[in-house]
Design a protein around this motif. Structure first.
Motif, short mmCIF file in Angstrom:
data_model
loop_
_atom_site.label_atom_id
_atom_site.label_comp_id
_atom_site.label_asym_id
_atom_site.label_seq_id
_atom_site.Cartn_x
_atom_site.Cartn_y
_atom_site.Cartn_z
N LEU A 1 10.20 -6.49 -2.89
CA LEU A 1 11.53 -6.03 -2.50
C LEU A 1 12.05 -4.90 -3.39
N ASP A 2 11.75 -4.96 -4.69
CA ASP A 2 12.34 -3.98 -5.60
C ASP A 2 11.37 -2.91 -6.09
N SER A 3 10.11 -2.99 -5.67
CA SER A 3 9.17 -1.95 -6.11
C SER A 3 9.48 -0.64 -5.39
N PRO A 4 9.35 0.49 -6.11
CA PRO A 4 9.69 1.78 -5.49
C PRO A 4 8.70 2.17 -4.39
N TRP A 5 9.23 2.81 -3.34
CA TRP A 5 8.38 3.25 -2.23
C TRP A 5 7.78 4.60 -2.56
N ALA B 1 0.84 -1.21 0.00
CA ALA B 1 0.00 0.00 0.00
C ALA B 1 0.88 1.25 0.00
N PHE B 2 2.13 1.12 0.47
CA PHE B 2 3.05 2.27 0.52
C PHE B 2 4.05 2.25 -0.63
N GLN B 3 3.81 1.34 -1.58
CA GLN B 3 4.73 1.23 -2.72
C GLN B 3 3.98 1.48 -4.01
N ASP B 4 4.75 1.63 -5.08
CA ASP B 4 4.16 1.54 -6.40
C ASP B 4 4.49 0.14 -6.90
N TYR B 5 3.65 -0.82 -6.51
CA TYR B 5 3.97 -2.23 -6.71
C TYR B 5 4.02 -2.60 -8.19
N GLN C 1 -4.53 -2.65 -10.42
CA GLN C 1 -4.06 -1.54 -9.59
C GLN C 1 -3.80 -2.05 -8.18
N PHE C 2 -2.74 -2.83 -8.02
CA PHE C 2 -2.54 -3.55 -6.77
C PHE C 2 -2.31 -2.64 -5.57
N SER C 3 -1.44 -1.63 -5.75
CA SER C 3 -1.07 -0.81 -4.59
C SER C 3 -2.23 0.03 -4.10
N VAL C 4 -2.95 0.67 -5.01
CA VAL C 4 -4.06 1.54 -4.61
C VAL C 4 -5.14 0.74 -3.89
N THR C 5 -5.47 -0.43 -4.44
CA THR C 5 -6.55 -1.22 -3.81
C THR C 5 -6.10 -1.80 -2.48
N THR C 6 -4.80 -2.11 -2.36
CA THR C 6 -4.31 -2.56 -1.06
C THR C 6 -4.43 -1.44 -0.03
N ALA C 7 -4.16 -0.22 -0.48
CA ALA C 7 -4.31 0.93 0.43
C ALA C 7 -5.75 1.05 0.91
#
Lengths: 326, 289
Positions: A77-81, A66-70, A292-298
Motif C-alpha cells: 500500500l505504501d511502497s512508491p510506484w 512489479a510496478f512499484q519499488d517495493y 530484489q522483490f520488485s525486479v524479480t516479480t517483474a
C-alpha cells in the motif's frame, strides 16, 4: 406408506412453485434463498475458498509490486510506484538475456524431446501382448515419478561423478573420465534426459487411457481390409489420439517457460550457471536471497505474460483444425 | 491370426527395448544401494557394479546414528501425516459443495479455481504472502500453503458427481443434513478414490522441498529432502564424526549413496502395493478437466 408418498407429492409441488418464483426473483434474493436452504454447503466451502484466495489470488494480485519499488516495511500500500522502471531495468540488464536464453533453450529442447516421449512409449506399451511383462515394465516406468528432484539430482550427481558408474564404464573402454556435472556442454542434455527419465512413464497413463477408449471394431475392420499393425497405428490410433495430444500440448505451452524450479535447482552448480541458470532459479537467488522483490516479480510477470500469449496463439491455431481449450 | 516376419521382428525389438529402458528406472537405485554397502576404497576406485564390493555396514551404522538426519526424518513424518490428514479434509470439504447441483455458485467458484491452474502464483509475491502471514521458519509453512491440490480436488469432485443423487435424496427425506450426507454416505462410497489422492498427498508431502527452500531458514526444522540437499552441497557435514574418531570405514561417496537410499526406501517399499491406486487416480483426473 401412503402418508409419505403424499408428502413427497406435496414437496415436489412446492419445489415447482418455488422454481417458478425463483425465475422472477433477482440474483441476490436467489442467492439468499440458496444460502438459507443450503447453508451447510456454504459453510463447507469456506476453508477451501480462503485457501484459494490467500495462497493463489493474493499472490496473483500481489504481482502489482512489479510496478512499484517495493519496500518490506511499507508493504504494497505504501511502497512508491515506479510503473515501468523495473521492466526498463531488466531489459537493459545483460544477465537477464542470458537467463532468458537458457530458459528458452531448455524449454525448447524439453518440448521437442520430452513432449513426444510419453506418446511414443504409450504406443510401444500398447503393442505388448504379454500382460505380465506389460504390467512389470509399466510399474518400473512409473517409479521415478514418485522420487523427489533432490533424490533424482543426487542420483544423477553420484552416477556421473568422477568415481561414478558412468565414468567407470568409460574407463573399461579406455576413455578418459569426464566431469559431466561441471561442464557446460553436457548440462542441457542432462536436464532433458533426466526429465524424460523421471516423467516419461507417468506421462503415458493419460495416453493409454485414451487408447483404451478407442472402439476395437475399428481395428477389426482395418484388419479385414488388410492393414498391418503399423498401418493401424498410423491411420487409427494416432488420429484418434490427436485431440488428447493437442490438449496436453496446449496445457504444456502455457507453462512453456516454467521449467520447474526443483529440477534445475538440484542439477545446477555455479560452474554451469552460464548455460543452466533459468528464470526460476535466478528469481529465487535475486529475489528471495538478495531481496530484489520488485525486479524479480517483474521478471515473473514477463514470464507469465509470454506463457499466456503462447497459450492464446496456439489455442487459436488449434481451434482452426480441431477444438482448443476454450 | 498369423504374424508376419516383420511383426515378429518388431515385437522382439519392442520387448527388448522396453525391458532395457525399464531396467534403467531401478538400476541407479540398486547401484547406490550397492555403493552404500561397499568399502570406501572400492567405491572410490570404481569397482562397484550393482553388487557391494568388500561388504561393510560401517556406512549405514554411521547414517543411522546421525541424530540430525533422524530429526529431519521426524519433521518429514510430521508434515506427511498431519499434512495428508488436513489436505484430505480440505479437499473433501471443497469438492463436495462443488459437486452439488443445488449449490448455486458452483460454476463461478469452479472457474475461479481452474484459473489458478493456468496462472500459477508467481514465486516472489507468493513468498511475501506466506511471510506476511508469519509462517517463516514455522513447520506449518511446509503444510498450509500446499493444503489443496486442484488436480486432486477435481478428481474427488468428479467422483462425487458420479454418485447417484437418488441416494442423498433418500437420505434427505430421512432427515440427514449435508454434513452427514458427506461423511456417512459420500466418503464411505469414495474410499478407493480417497485412498488414491491420500497417497498423492502423502508422496507430495514426503517430497516437500521448494517450500522448505523458500520458508525455512532454521536448520532444526529442515525436512528430509532439504537435509539431503544440504549433505549433497556440503558432504563434509555428513562425515564429521569420521575425522574425530579417525574411523575410515566410510567416505562421502558411500555416505551420500546411503542417504539417498534412506530417503527413498519408504517410497520404494510402499510403491508396489499402492501402484494400482496411483494409476487409477491419474486416469480419473484426466477424464474431465
Amino acid at each position: 406408506m401412503g402418508d409419505s408418498s403424499i408428502k413427497k407429492q406435496r414437496e415436489s409441488n412446492l419445489s415447482i412453485n418455488t422454481n417458478v418464483l425463483n425465475k422472477k426473483k433477482n440474483l441476490i434474493s436467489r442467492y439468499l434463498d440458496n444460502i438459507k436452504k443450503n447453508w451447510m454447503l456454504y459453510l463447507m466451502i469456506v476453508p477451501g475458498l480462503l485457501y484459494y484466495i490467500i495462497f493463489k489470488y493474493v499472490p496473483l494480485f500481489g504481482s502489482v509490486i512489479a510496478f512499484q519499488d517495493y519496500q518490506i516495511f511499507s508493504g504494497i500500500l505504501d511502497s512508491p510506484w515506479v510503473w515501468l522502471d523495473n521492466f526498463k531495468y531488466i531489459f537493459s540488464y545483460q544477465d537477464f538475456y542470458q537467463v532468458l536464453r537458457n530458459t528458452v533453450m531448455i524449454a525448447f529442447y524439453q518440448l521437442i524431446f520430452g513432449f513426444p516421449a510419453p506418446i511414443i512409449l504409450a504406443l510401444l506399451f500398447n503393442e505388448v501382448r504379454l500382460m505380465f511383462l506389460k504390467r512389470t515394465v509399466q510399474s518400473l516406468f512409473y517409479l521415478p515419478h514418485f522420487l523427489s528432484w533432490v533424490v533424482v539430482g543426487g542420483i544423477v550427481f553420484e552416477l556421473l561423478a568422477l568415481e561414478g558408474i558412468v565414468n567407470a564404464i568409460r574407463e573399461l573402454f579406455g576413455a578418459a573420465p569426464i566431469l559431466f556435472m561441471q561442464e557446460e556442454s553436457y548440462f542441457r542434455t542432462i536436464v532433458v534426459i533426466s526429465g524424460i527419465w523421471k516423467s516419461v512413464g507417468w506421462g503415458t497413463i493419460i495416453y493409454l487411457a485414451a487408447i483404451t477408449g478407442i472402439n476395437p471394431s475399428l481395428y477389426e475392420a482395418a484388419v479385414i481390409d488388410g492393414a498391418n499393425r503399423w498401418k493401424q497405428i498410423r491411420y487409427i490410433t494416432l488420429p484418434l489420439l490427436f485431440p488428447t495430444i493437442l490438449i496436453l500440448f496446449l496445457l504444456n505451452i502455457g507453462n512453456f517457460l516454467e521449467l520447474g524450479f526443483d529440477q534445475i535447482f538440484n542439477l545446477l552448480t555455479p560452474m554451469t550457471y552460464s548455460v543452466g541458470d533459468i528464470i526460476e532459479t535466478y528469481v529465487y537467488r535475486a529475489g528471495v536471497l538478495q531481496g530484489q522483490f520488485s525486479v524479480t516479480t517483474a521478471i515473473g510477470l514477463f514470464q507469465s505474460v509470454i506463457g499466456f500469449m503462447l497459450l492464446w496463439i496456439f489455442n487459436r491455431l488449434a481451434r482452426k483444425s480441431e477444438q482448443g481449450l476454450w | 491370426m498369423k504374424k508376419s516376419l516383420g511383426e515378429k521382428c518388431f515385437q522382439f525389438f519392442n520387448y527388448t527395448f522396453l525391458i532395457v529402458i525399464s531396467a534403467t528406472m531401478i538400476l541407479p537405485l540398486l547401484q547406490l544401494l550397492a555403493v552404500s554397502f561397499s568399502s570406501p576404497i572400492a567405491a572410490e576406485s570404481k569397482q562397484v557394479f550393482l553388487f557391494p564390493v568388500e561388504f561393510t555396514l560401517a556406512t549405514w551404522k554411521h547414517i543411522l546414528q546421525n541424530d540430525v538426519l533422524w530429526r529431519s526424518f521426524g519433521v518429514t513424518i510430521f508434515i506427511t501425516v498431519v499434512g495428508t490428514i488436513l489436505s484430505m479434509l480440505f479437499t473433501v470439504l471443497t469438492a463436495f459443495p462443488l459437486s452439488r447441483k443445488e449449490f448455486l455458485p458452483k460454476k463461478p467458484i469452479m472457474l475461479a479455481i481452474v484459473i489458478t491452474m493456468i496462472f500459477n502464483a508467481p514465486m516472489i509475491p507468493y513468498f511475501l504472502t506466506v511471510r506476511e502471514l508469519g509462517l517463516m521458519d514455522s513447520i506449518w509453512a511446509l503444510i498450509i500453503p500446499g493444503l489443496i491440490s486442484t488436480f486432486n480436488m477435481i478428481i474427488v469432485r468428479t467422483f462425487f458427481m458420479g454418485i447417484p443423487s437418488e441416494l442423498d435424496d433418500a437420505a434427505k427425506i430421512d432427515g440427514c443434513n449435508d454434513f452427514r450426507i458427506l461423511f456417512q454416505i459420500y466418503i464411505p462410497l469414495s474410499k478407493p478414490v480417497l485412498a488414491t489422492i491420500g497417497l498423492f498427498y502423502a508422496v507430495g508431502f514426503w517430497n516437500t522441498f521448494q517450500s522448505a527452500v523458500l520458508f525455512i531458514r532454521d536448520q532444526t526444522l529442515w525436512p528430509l529432502q532439504m537435509r539431503l540437499r544440504g549433505y549433497f552441497t556440503s558432504p563434509e557435514a555428513l562425515a564429521e564424526v569420521n575425522l574425530i574418531t579417525g574411523d575410515f570405514d566410510f567416505n562421502t561417496i558411500t555416505l551420500k549413496a546411503a542417504t539417498i537410499i534412506f530417503a527413498t526406501v519408504p517410497i520404494v517399499l510402499v510403491y508396489p502395493f499402492l501402484q494400482k491406486y496411483f494409476v487409477k487416480g491419474a486416469v480419473l483426473g484426466s477424464i474431465k478437466e
